[in-house]
Design an enzyme around this catalytic site. Structure first.
Site, PDB file in Angstrom:
ATOM      1  CG  ASP A 172       6.909  -7.016   2.697  1.00  0.00           C
ATOM      2  OD1 ASP A 172       6.150  -6.660   3.615  1.00  0.00           O
ATOM      3  OD2 ASP A 172       6.795  -8.086   2.068  1.00  0.00           O
ATOM      4  CG  ASP A 188       9.988  -9.029  -4.516  1.00  0.00           C
ATOM      5  OD1 ASP A 188      10.635  -8.706  -5.544  1.00  0.00           O
ATOM      6  OD2 ASP A 188       9.683 -10.202  -4.221  1.00  0.00           O
ATOM      7  CD  GLU A 228       5.026  -6.180  -0.790  1.00  0.00           C
ATOM      8  OE1 GLU A 228       5.569  -5.216  -0.221  1.00  0.00           O
ATOM      9  OE2 GLU A 228       5.669  -7.138  -1.263  1.00  0.00           O
ATOM     10  CG  ASP A 234      11.202  -7.317   0.499  1.00  0.00           C
ATOM     11  OD1 ASP A 234      10.519  -6.454  -0.085  1.00  0.00           O
ATOM     12  OD2 ASP A 234      10.813  -8.483   0.668  1.00  0.00           O
TER      13      ASP A 234
END
Ligand code: 0RA
Length: 649
Positions: A510, A514, A432, A512
């Site tokens: 990541d 997103d 990402e 998280d």
């Protein structure tokens, strides 16, 4: 019911049989992994379901106990408890300890449900460190216990009960010296039990997990019951989508001893969801029953379209798959003598099924089309759109795939390839963001690790028309880097992975919200268009650490809150005023190249999660829910799960 005390030849033979099972679990339950472990449950559950299918049982309770053992209780006739003359021991003991004893008590109905191997409860017994059976029958309560399949005592009566109270309870603890891990997974159980309830309507099945409590302090429990069987099943599969027709089309028949049931629904989406079963076993690769079904669908919808001039504007021929876009269907057949292509039983080969299913589905479709002209038109018009889309996609795809050949290496500019050309030992990280991609390039072992940075969110293929996919930069890059091709002249959906360049494809995002969204988008793409890569076990998700706990020069990476707390405790020791630093990693970008290598990329220390699909039906539902149009079910699901609960990673 006493036993002859001298050790008979029969006893020795029985023990030898069970010993063989313990020596070679692979031959009986397909190995010692999580799949094999759950196979034990299906074996036991199948006996109860068979009892229900024979009309003697309507309730089955399955419980995972706090100690990790599992029990299946039914209100069937109960396993016979009398003396088995030939064997000189109770019939109960024979059933529980003799391999393939099932057939000796012919139940006058063929065994329809099928644990993968149909090996019987004695096999489960052999692979359990402890097993107990309790039978209620003829007013008696009789029990027997075993260890590694060996009886601890003769079957004995421990109480009395009402003559009308009958049933069998089997409880077992899988043997930890045999299985890699003996933890039963709730989701695996609930998915299969739900499926069983749909496939065998009218049975009440409950699942209770005594290892976990809900917010009210009660054990986690679910009830499964289907009144309308396959009709309920397709509605369940489609409940996250918008239906095209008012209610599912349902067909059932019984001919030459073969029972067949089919339910068909159409939705406004693009995916084809065809689930097929033979004797309750999911025939993942279809077979003759599926061929018959497809033949009927293509033939009768095509005929209807032709007769009603619905193809008049079309400049190319309709293809069978056009009539299956947005189709959700379940085919279930029950057949006395199923023939499977292989040990894994994922494809049925009985040749008579093609004609049988095709005729029966055809007959019903003809009636349906005549009686429901509005729905018929909707379905065929949708198929015409599908054909148009298929042609647009073919053009877009050919453009991309031709360009690849023209640009020399055919590899995307963003790819930092590895030097090895051996696919089996090569890995690609789909990362990402360009910045994390940069760090990964510095940190990797360039010998066998390639890096492809992906910018932002990739296209949501669940909602986009296929041709859009071939116009999307990130997806194009993935195709090129992987060396995979979609579509041939004959089959637009064919996947050619003979030139696949990496056998480990690692999604690295990541930790998280997103990041999880991007993981889901990429998985949706693989699930819908490159499913074979998942099935072959090539797709992985990287798991970067969540915390770094530090004290002076000491440090430890932690992957969850528990680990973090333990590390803090360890660094503090018994002293009060020690300062321990905790850093929470919000993204890959917060790590330097060395840290990223150490924690997430180094094969010796990283924690990769392999993406597997337990239940194709469930995975399909989850993807359509997470990525599709309807918001309320998605919100509910996310609130409930907050992670990829259904993807066994
Ligand atoms: C053999 C014969 C009969 C029933 C069963 C086995 C039986 C096995 C299991 C395993 C779990 N639940 C079960 N329920 C029944 C038929 C007995 C008769 O004829 O009454």
């Amino acid at each position: 019911m006493s036993n002859t005390s001298n050790y008979s030849a029969d006893n020795i033979r029985a023990l030898k049989g069970l010993e063989a099972v313990r020596m070679r679990p692979g031959m009986y339950v397909g190995g010692t992994d999580a799949r094999a472990l759950h196979q034990l449950i299906w074996e036991v559950l199948d006996n109860s379901v068979d009892e229900a299918l024979a009309g003697h049982c309507d309730t089955i309770n399955i419980t995972i106990s706090a100690d990790g053992s599992l029990s299946v209780k039914d209100n069937g006739r109960g396993i016979p408890i009398g003396m088995h003359k030939e064997m000189q021991k109770s019939a109960l003991e024979v059933v529980m300890t003799e391999l393939h004893a099932g057939g000796k008590f012919d139940k006058n109905n063929y065994k329809v449900s099928g644990g993968l191997n149909g090996v019987g409860v004695s096999c489960v017994n052999a692979l359990s460190s402890a097993m107990k059976v309790e039978v209620h029958r003829e007013g008696k309560v009789v029990v027997q216990e075993y260890s590694a399949g060996k009886p601890l005592y003769d079957a004995k009566q421990v109480g009395e009960t009402d003559k009308s109270d009958t049933g069998t309870t089997v409880t077992f603890m899988p043997d930890a010296s045999i299985f890699d891990d003996t933890t039963f997974k709730y989701e695996t159980l609930s998915n299969r039990i739900r499926e069983m309830a749909f496939l065998n309507k009218g049975i009440n099945i409950t699942l209770t997990d005594e290892r976990r409590k809900d917010a009210d302090g009660n054990f986690v429990t679910e009830q499964f019951f289907s009144e309308n069987g396959l009709v309920d099943f397709v509605q369940y599969l489609d409940n996250t989508r918008t239906s095209l027709i008012e209610k599912p089309i349902y067909i059932s028949s019984e001919e030459d001893g073969v029972a067949m049931e089919v339910a068909i629904n159409y939705n406004t989406g693009y995916a084809e969801m065809l689930q097929s079963y033979a004797n309750n076993i999911n025939t993942y690769n279809g077979g003759t029953h599926v061929s018959g079904f497809k033949r009927a669908i293509t033939h009768y919808f095509k005929k209807y379209g032709e007769q009603n001039g619905l193809f008049s504007k079309l400049k190319f021929a309709m293809s069978g798959e056009d009539f299956r876009e947005g189709l959700t269907a379940v085919i279930s057949i029950k057949i006395p003598d199923p023939q499977f292509k292989s040990q894994t039983k994922d494809e049925i080969t009985n040749s008579e099924l093609t004609g049988l299913v095709s005729n029966c589905v055809g007959k019903m479709l003809q009636i349906y089309l005549e009686e429901n002209p509005k729905q018929a038109r909707l379905i065929v018009e949708k198929a015409v759109l599908a054909a148009t889309g298929r042609h647009a996609a073919r053009k877009a795809r050919e453009l991309v795939q031709r360009k690849n050949v023209l640009t020399g290496s055919g590899l995307p500019g963003k790819l930092a390839d590895c030097s090895s050309k051996d696919a089996e030992s090569s890995e690609i990280f789909l990362v990402e963001g360009d910045s994390a991609g940069g760090t990964a390039k510095q940190g990797r072992d360039r010998m066998f690790q390639a890096i492809l940075p992906l910018r932002g969110k990739i296209l949501n293929v669940e909602k986009a028309l296929e041709h859009k996919m071939y116009e999307n930069e990130e997806i194009k890059n993935m195709f090129m880097a992987l060396g995979v091709k979609i579509g041939t002249e004959e089959n637009d959906r064919a996947l050619d992975i003979t030139k696949l360049r990496y056998h480990k494809i690692v999604i690295m995002c990541d930790a998280d919200v997103d990041g999880s969204h991007i993981v889901t988008l990429i998985l949706t793409f693989f699930f819908r268009y490159m499913r074979e890569l998942i099935d072959r076990g090539y797709i992985y998700i990287a798991s970067p650490p969540l915390y770094l706990v530090k004290k002076g020069k000491q440090f430890q990476y932690c992957w969850d809150d528990e680990e973090r707390d333990a590390a803090i405790q360890r660094f503090k020791g018994d002293k009060e005023n020690v300062s321990v630093g905790v850093q929470r990693y919000k993204g890959l970008g917060e790590m330097n190249a060395e840290q990223l290598w150490e924690t997430t990329m180094d094969p010796d220390t990283r924690k990769l999660k392999k993406v597997t699909v337990d239940s194709a039906a469930e995975a399909d539902r989850v993807f359509s829910m997470l990525m599709g149009d309807e918001v309320p079910p998605r919100r509910a699901f996310i609130e409930e799960n907050a992670r990829y609960a259904k993807i066994d990673a």
